[in-house]
Motif scaffolding. Structure first.
Motif, short mmCIF file in Angstrom:
data_model
loop_
_atom_site.label_atom_id
_atom_site.label_comp_id
_atom_site.label_asym_id
_atom_site.label_seq_id
_atom_site.Cartn_x
_atom_site.Cartn_y
_atom_site.Cartn_z
N GLN A 7 68.97 41.61 19.51
CA GLN A 7 68.12 42.24 18.10
C GLN A 7 67.29 41.99 17.60
OE1 GLN A 7 69.18 45.38 18.04
NE2 GLN A 7 70.17 45.05 19.80
N GLY A 8 66.68 40.65 18.19
CA GLY A 8 65.46 40.12 17.00
C GLY A 8 64.45 39.13 18.52
N VAL A 9 63.58 38.77 18.19
CA VAL A 9 61.73 38.89 18.56
C VAL A 9 60.85 37.45 17.88
CG1 VAL A 9 60.21 40.63 18.30
CG2 VAL A 9 59.91 39.28 20.35
N LEU A 10 60.71 36.97 18.34
CA LEU A 10 59.78 35.89 17.80
C LEU A 10 58.05 36.48 18.52
CD1 LEU A 10 58.93 33.53 15.80
CD2 LEU A 10 59.61 32.05 17.36
N GLU A 35 62.73 24.00 25.11
CA GLU A 35 63.68 23.03 23.79
C GLU A 35 63.45 24.09 23.35
OE1 GLU A 35 60.79 22.37 20.64
OE2 GLU A 35 62.09 20.12 20.69
N ARG A 36 62.15 25.99 23.32
CA ARG A 36 63.14 26.51 22.29
C ARG A 36 64.57 27.28 22.90
NH1 ARG A 36 60.69 24.56 18.84
NH2 ARG A 36 59.49 25.08 17.81
N LEU A 37 64.53 27.74 24.33
CA LEU A 37 65.66 28.44 24.93
C LEU A 37 67.18 27.31 24.65
CD1 LEU A 37 63.97 29.76 27.90
CD2 LEU A 37 64.32 30.86 25.96
N ILE A 44 65.96 34.38 26.10
CA ILE A 44 64.56 34.25 27.16
C ILE A 44 63.31 34.06 26.62
CG2 ILE A 44 65.74 36.41 28.68
CD1 ILE A 44 64.05 38.53 27.65
N GLY A 45 61.69 33.78 26.83
CA GLY A 45 60.71 33.56 26.69
C GLY A 45 60.05 34.00 27.81
N ARG A 46 59.08 34.26 27.46
CA ARG A 46 57.55 35.11 27.91
C ARG A 46 56.76 35.08 27.58
NH1 ARG A 46 61.39 35.61 31.34
NH2 ARG A 46 62.72 36.99 31.98
N ARG A 47 55.59 34.55 28.49
CA ARG A 47 53.94 34.05 28.09
C ARG A 47 53.30 35.16 29.12
NH1 ARG A 47 51.57 28.10 28.62
NH2 ARG A 47 51.72 28.95 31.14
N PHE A 48 52.20 35.53 27.82
CA PHE A 48 50.83 36.35 29.25
C PHE A 48 49.82 35.43 28.34
CE2 PHE A 48 54.64 39.12 27.96
CZ PHE A 48 54.94 39.59 29.17
N GLU A 49 48.28 35.44 29.57
CA GLU A 49 47.86 35.48 29.38
C GLU A 49 46.57 36.64 29.48
OE1 GLU A 49 44.13 31.63 31.00
OE2 GLU A 49 46.14 31.99 31.71
N ALA A 50 45.76 37.03 28.57
CA ALA A 50 45.19 37.68 28.52
C ALA A 50 44.06 37.27 30.23
CB ALA A 50 43.43 38.28 27.05
N VAL A 51 43.80 38.75 30.45
CA VAL A 51 42.35 38.49 31.34
C VAL A 51 41.03 39.19 30.40
CG1 VAL A 51 43.61 39.51 32.79
CG2 VAL A 51 42.19 41.04 31.51
N SER A 52 40.43 39.43 29.20
CA SER A 52 40.05 39.44 28.57
C SER A 52 40.51 38.94 27.04
CB SER A 52 39.03 40.39 29.10
OG SER A 52 39.35 41.41 29.23
N GLY A 53 39.20 38.81 26.41
CA GLY A 53 39.22 38.79 24.95
C GLY A 53 39.84 38.31 24.03
N ALA A 54 40.33 38.02 22.90
CA ALA A 54 41.37 37.00 22.47
C ALA A 54 42.29 37.25 21.46
CB ALA A 54 40.16 36.28 21.29
N PRO A 55 43.61 37.05 20.85
CA PRO A 55 43.46 35.81 21.27
C PRO A 55 44.04 35.97 22.71
CG PRO A 55 45.06 37.03 20.39
CD PRO A 55 44.39 37.70 20.17
N CYS A 59 53.26 34.65 23.40
CA CYS A 59 53.94 34.13 23.68
C CYS A 59 55.45 35.28 22.58
CB CYS A 59 53.46 32.76 23.91
SG CYS A 59 53.14 31.66 24.34
N TYR A 60 56.20 35.49 23.42
CA TYR A 60 57.79 35.49 22.93
C TYR A 60 58.85 35.07 23.36
CZ TYR A 60 58.80 39.22 26.51
OH TYR A 60 58.88 39.66 27.51
N TYR A 61 59.75 35.50 22.13
CA TYR A 61 61.09 34.41 22.46
C TYR A 61 61.80 35.77 22.04
CZ TYR A 61 58.72 30.28 22.85
OH TYR A 61 58.38 29.90 23.22
N VAL A 62 62.86 36.16 23.05
CA VAL A 62 64.48 37.60 22.46
C VAL A 62 65.24 36.94 21.92
CG1 VAL A 62 65.01 38.92 23.63
CG2 VAL A 62 63.14 39.16 24.70
N THR A 63 65.70 36.98 20.78
CA THR A 63 66.62 36.48 20.06
C THR A 63 67.86 37.14 20.28
OG1 THR A 63 66.46 36.33 18.08
CG2 THR A 63 65.04 34.43 19.25
#
Length: 106
Positions: A7-10, A35-37, A44-55, A59-63
């Protein structure tokens, strides 16, 4: 509780200073992500990288819930970062925006 019931997210958006990408990858994969997990309530944690633009990164973590982000175990990690985490945060991260402590649904 399963990840589907969490039910939570960072969420963290950020860029990395030019020339520090390899350091970031090493730190993230070998230290930060495990460490976070390991914090109770992180599912769970996931990380994404943009194909263009910023930022460039998201990264997000479900808690289990928002309270995980104020738990003693999580605050211990935040308040006592490793030497490598301190170096990454002070020298490699740019434009960081961190949002957490809110319910995932509703």
């Amino acid at each position: 509780m399963t990840a589907d019931e969490a039910q939570g997210v960072l969420a963290i958006w950020h860029d990395i200073r030019d020339g520090r990408e390899a350091d970031f990858e090493f730190w993230y994969r070998s230290e930060h992500f495990p460490e976070r997990l390991a914090v109770p309530g992180f599912r769970i944690g996931r990380r994404f990288e943009a194909v263009s633009g910023a930022p460039r990164y998201l990264c997000y973590y479900v808690t289990d819930g928002p309270e995980v982000l104020t738990s003693a175990a999580y605050l211990e990690r935040l308040n006592h970062p490793t030497p490598l985490t301190r170096a990454m945060m002070s020298d490699a991260f740019l434009n960081m925006n961190r949002k957490g402590n809110f319910p995932l649904w509703g």
